[in-house]
Design a protein around this motif. Sequence first.
Motif: not given
Length: 542
Positions: A380-383, A304-307, A310-313
């Motif tokens: 966490a930073a990307v989230m 879930h986090l990897l997806e 991948r979508r945002h960064r």
Amino acid sequence: MKKAYLKDLQAQLLGSITDSQDVRDYFATDGSIFRLEPEAVMYPQNTADVRKAVTFLAARAEAGKPLGIVARGKGTDQGGAAVGEGLQMVFPAHMNKMLNLGKDSVTVQPGILYQSLQQTLRSHGRFLPPYPASIDYSTLGGAVANNAAGEKSVKYGTTRDFVRSLKVVLVDGSLIETRRLSARELNRRKGQANLEGEIYRRIDSLILDHEDIIAAHQPKTTKNTAGYALGRVRGRDGSFDLSQLIVGSQGTLGLVTEITLRTVPWNPRATLVVGFFDDLRRAAEAVGKLRGLGPSALELVDHHLLEFVRRHRPQELEGLLPETMPKLVLLAEFDNASQFGQMVQTRRAQRIMAKYATSHRLCADPIEQASLWKLRRSAAAVMSLQNGAKKALPFIEDGIVPPAKLQQFLERTYKLLEKHEVDIAIWGHAGDANLHLQPLLDLGKKRDVDKIFALTREFTHLVADLGGSTSGEHGDGLIRAPYLKDLYGAELYELMCQVKDIFDPQGLFNPGKKVNVTEEQARAALRDEYHLAHLYDHLPHT
């Protein structure tokens, strides 16, 4: 300043106080989903300032004019422990120094930045292993307040395992030093005719009178920072250490003004083995085998986090993943002092990965390792960069269960979040079965707000049922405090309330946190929207 009592207090201090609206607005938020505006903000210059402020406000409370004191570092706390409606006492402005560097220990003030201290220690071949993911912008005082831990804790332990002594200002303004005492030293402390003596007498009696309750309700986890650590105070040899109560107490029992920690040798040459899994059961079995090798880190990231990344960064993942998105990625690091020993353990780890993972990578090059660690550390930073009204919110982000129950924990957590129809991302410390998860919700929608509290209640029961804790390293703050009774049971929870009353009968220190907190109080303090603007510096020039 508008208020006369603040002027009276300012006249006693070297540090400064302000009640300007922009400063109060700034310090009304931390890393949590809450907003509580302080009445004033104080930047203590030294321990004497802290003692004078506590004495002054305790006298006001005695006169029926209570005002709580909320200690604050850099505001990275995700549970709401660093916000409050009283006097915000901000330590990094002035009390930010290293006081002594020994061969195997270091003494610091609470406002020192963790990364700054770590860099100094590494230049001497030492380091503090229980650093949190927020090491770049968090303080040592905050680490002590939350019993911080991180990726290295699977091998080295948590902050409380490294604290040798603390200097603590009590509610009467007195300054004490806590450390592990022998039975003889404990008896001497209990004989003192002051608040320190009373605390030692009452806490010792509380523990001795309720040993069975304390032992019976402890989570079977590798680490825990929910409630107060009553089970860690008294040693089997009769020794006694109040530091174990102060660490993880989030400023609710006293104010820490000096910290002495032990340090350990730092080996900059580590080896990393990364495994990619398409099956949760096989990943959990691999974790169990890898734990036995004594890795210095054993981390996980889910699909879930990897997806999401991948979508945002997408550039963050370039060249790091196999063609097919794995369900789970495990990162196992080894930092054995002996290069031969490190090589042996790494080869064993490779054999485990070859057996259980669909594929794996071995990496000894530091630059390549840093690239692979992005799979975990950028999470966490990307989230936090999610656009739109829905944000990745920290409120059930720190559950932990016994390591053998990692698979059950993951499966039941997925089901819970699917039941409530929320998008999720999961990462964390696989070796400790300590998961960080931040559901995507909108604080501006009542339906989503209701989900926050429904999820928190149900998640508490989930981890309790698995013999776990709602907090492995982040503390209770305001978000988890209402559910401590559900986690520990009424008897142990009542003992924790007594601990608070023994140290702070007036409720001066960080009121509305840890114990005696309701869900209604938490709801009333919710923000309308989530952001992390508070992480920017807002400190006076020193």
